[in-house]
Scaffold this motif. Structure first.
Motif, PDB file in Angstrom:
ATOM      1  N   LYS A   1      -3.637   5.222   2.081  1.00 51.14           N
ATOM      2  CA  LYS A   1      -4.522   4.080   2.341  1.00 51.14           C
ATOM      3  C   LYS A   1      -5.213   3.636   1.060  1.00 51.14           C
ATOM      4  O   LYS A   1      -5.328   2.426   0.790  1.00 51.14           O
TER       5      LYS A   1
ATOM      6  N   CYS B   1       0.410  -2.535   6.820  1.00 50.58           N
ATOM      7  CA  CYS B   1       0.277  -2.468   8.280  1.00 50.58           C
ATOM      8  C   CYS B   1       0.723  -1.110   8.803  1.00 50.58           C
ATOM      9  O   CYS B   1       0.053  -0.504   9.643  1.00 50.58           O
ATOM     10  N   TYR B   2       1.842  -0.617   8.297  1.00 53.96           N
ATOM     11  CA  TYR B   2       2.301   0.720   8.695  1.00 53.96           C
ATOM     12  C   TYR B   2       1.243   1.771   8.360  1.00 53.96           C
ATOM     13  O   TYR B   2       0.875   2.603   9.200  1.00 53.96           O
TER      14      TYR B   2
ATOM     15  N   LYS C   1      -1.962   1.457   7.665  1.00 57.54           N
ATOM     16  CA  LYS C   1      -3.201   1.266   8.428  1.00 57.54           C
ATOM     17  C   LYS C   1      -3.119   1.953   9.786  1.00 57.54           C
ATOM     18  O   LYS C   1      -4.105   2.525  10.279  1.00 57.54           O
ATOM     19  N   ASN C   2      -1.936   1.911  10.384  1.00 58.22           N
ATOM     20  CA  ASN C   2      -1.728   2.529  11.694  1.00 58.22           C
ATOM     21  C   ASN C   2      -1.314   3.993  11.604  1.00 58.22           C
ATOM     22  O   ASN C   2      -0.974   4.602  12.625  1.00 58.22           O
TER      23      ASN C   2
ATOM     24  N   LYS D   1       1.336   5.259  10.175  1.00 55.48           N
ATOM     25  CA  LYS D   1       2.749   5.402  10.485  1.00 55.48           C
ATOM     26  C   LYS D   1       3.630   5.137   9.262  1.00 55.48           C
ATOM     27  O   LYS D   1       3.224   4.472   8.313  1.00 55.48           O
TER      28      LYS D   1
END
Length: 436
Positions: A375, A401-402, A404-405, A407
């Motif tokens: 992150k 986006c990955y 942040k989640n 993943k």
């Protein structure tokens, strides 16, 4: 290039010749050919038809003997890798936009041509159905020598050679100091960034237990020529000459003399330099061949080649060069990254290499998980691209986006397949792994 090397300075001059002020980015992108019907790995005899069908006035097919093995064109070249993986190598460009425009056109054209032969392309790090026993090596002398040599060194070199696909990024350096600083930063980040792009969890129609089985296969290929190169790099005590010394201690695999490809067994380049082999003595062609058969996570050439990423679907391909451009072409970003790891040691990153293929972003690192570090790296990279006054941060957004989640691409695949009693080809098709 075929004259015998007179002194070792000629060898390091290769690296000095790469010093330049430009800040271009190069890309090598592999994708996997499979038959549309059953996702079995496509045979060389069918993939070569795609190469031949691509030929036009601006593209020239490259042959070895009578076998098509690639193609040359103005923006770069295509090569077929050992298991018929399709690799496009783009000449360095200033803008990721320019790279994206080419890739979109290239992927659309090659998808349309492949479809005529019942083939599609997968944007994953490993063949999900066919294992190496069912994938015949393409007819190229270099790969025949590697096939003979590498199994003596580790368990899974044929997995690496025939099943896997990756993405590599080329980065320029100004001078020796800049090259060594970038090399150190990139090597520290390599196992972490590899994890962020993990995308090879399915092998032989099973969840393999690894989020990046491609990365796992590299751990079992040949430790003498893979990995993090030297502990000295992590102490900021490394030079072009040190890189040459490392290469002197690595076995050569083979030398090419005219049409003859000659196996050299376990002879190191240093031994070859001192006494020759079977009446031959080292030339710059031999040195360049040896450089190309050294497979660390980050390789020094006339640029830095950052190697350790699983292949991806279209949305994430350009995230790889965008990330490295952001970190290595902005001194503030590079310093911020180096500050993150100022209390870490070589052994910490060696340990990461062996943990991350299985545990991904959940891998513990000091007091953190890699997710926390990922992150922060994304934040640094996004801010860096904004500081460069480009609008290229958009290429990092899918990766952001990955992360942040919490993943990786592999985690998404695993979540959709883990409850199944068995994985079928139809299940794979629902994952939309194709590149078009």
């Amino acid at each position: 290039m075929n004259e015998v090397i007179v002194n070792q300075q000629e060898l390091t001059n290769v690296f000095y010749s790469g010093c330049k002020e430009q800040t271009f980015v190069g890309l090598e992108y592999e994708k996997l050919p499979v038959y549309q019907k059953d996702y079995i790995a496509a045979k060389y005899e069918d993939v070569e038809k795609i190469i031949l069908a691509l030929e036009n006035d601006d593209r020239t097919v490259v042959f070895e003997d009578t076998n098509p093995i690639g193609m040359e064109f103005e923006q770069g070249h295509i090569s077929l890798e050992p298991g018929a993986q399709f690799e496009v190598s783009l000449n360095p460009v200033k803008s990721i936009h320019e790279m994206k425009l080419f890739l979109d056109k290239y992927n659309a054209e090659t998808a349309a041509i492949a479809e005529k032969f019942g083939i599609c392309w997968l944007g994953t790090g490993i063949q999900p159905v066919s294992t190496y026993e069912k994938i015949k090596i393409i007819p190229k002398k270099r790969y025949a020598q590697m096939t003979e040599y590498l199994p003596r060194k580790a368990r899974l070199p044929f997995v690496m050679m025939r099943e896997t696909a990756g993405i590599q990024v080329g980065i320029d350096y100004r001078d020796e100091e800049d090259a060594m600083n970038k090399l150190a930063t990139a090597l520290r980040l390599s196992p972490i960034v590899s994890t962020m792009f993990a995308n090879s969890p399915v092998r032989n129609l099973r969840l393999s237990g690894s989020k990046s089985f491609r990365a796992y296969s590299w751990l079992n290929t040949d430790e003498a020529r893979c990995g993090l190169i030297s502990e000295k790099i992590f102490h900021n005590d490394f030079s072009f000459d040190d890189y040459k010394k490392v290469l002197f201690d690595v076995p050569m695999i083979f030398i090419q003399k005219g049409s003859k490809t000659i196996s050299t067994g376990d002879m190191t380049f240093g031994e070859y330099y001192k006494k020759g082999y079977e009446g031959y003595f080292p030339t710059m062609d031999d040195w360049n061949t040896h450089l190309s058969l050294f497979f660390p996570d980050v390789r020094l050439k006339t640029y830095l080649e950052i190697r350790n990423h699983d292949s991806q679907k279209s949305e994430l391909i350009t995230a790889v060069p965008a990330f490295w451009k952001a970190i290595l072409y902005n001194k503030d970003a590079q310093c911020a990254v180096d500050d993150m790891f100022k209390r870490t040691e070589y052994k910490d990153f060696e340990e990461l290499r062996y943990l991350t293929p299985e545990y991904g972003l959940e891998t513990p690192f000091k007091r953190y998980k890699l997710l926390d570090i990922a992150k922060e790296l994304i934040n640094i990279a996004m801010q860096s691209l904004e500081m460069m006054k480009t609008d290229e941060a958009q290429y990092l957004e899918p990766l952001a986006c990955y992360v942040k989640n919490g993943k990786t691409p592999a985690d998404i695949v695993i979540s959709k397949l883990k409850e199944l009693d068995e994985i079928t080809v139809e299940d794979l098709k629902k994952l939309n792994l194709t590149v078009k």
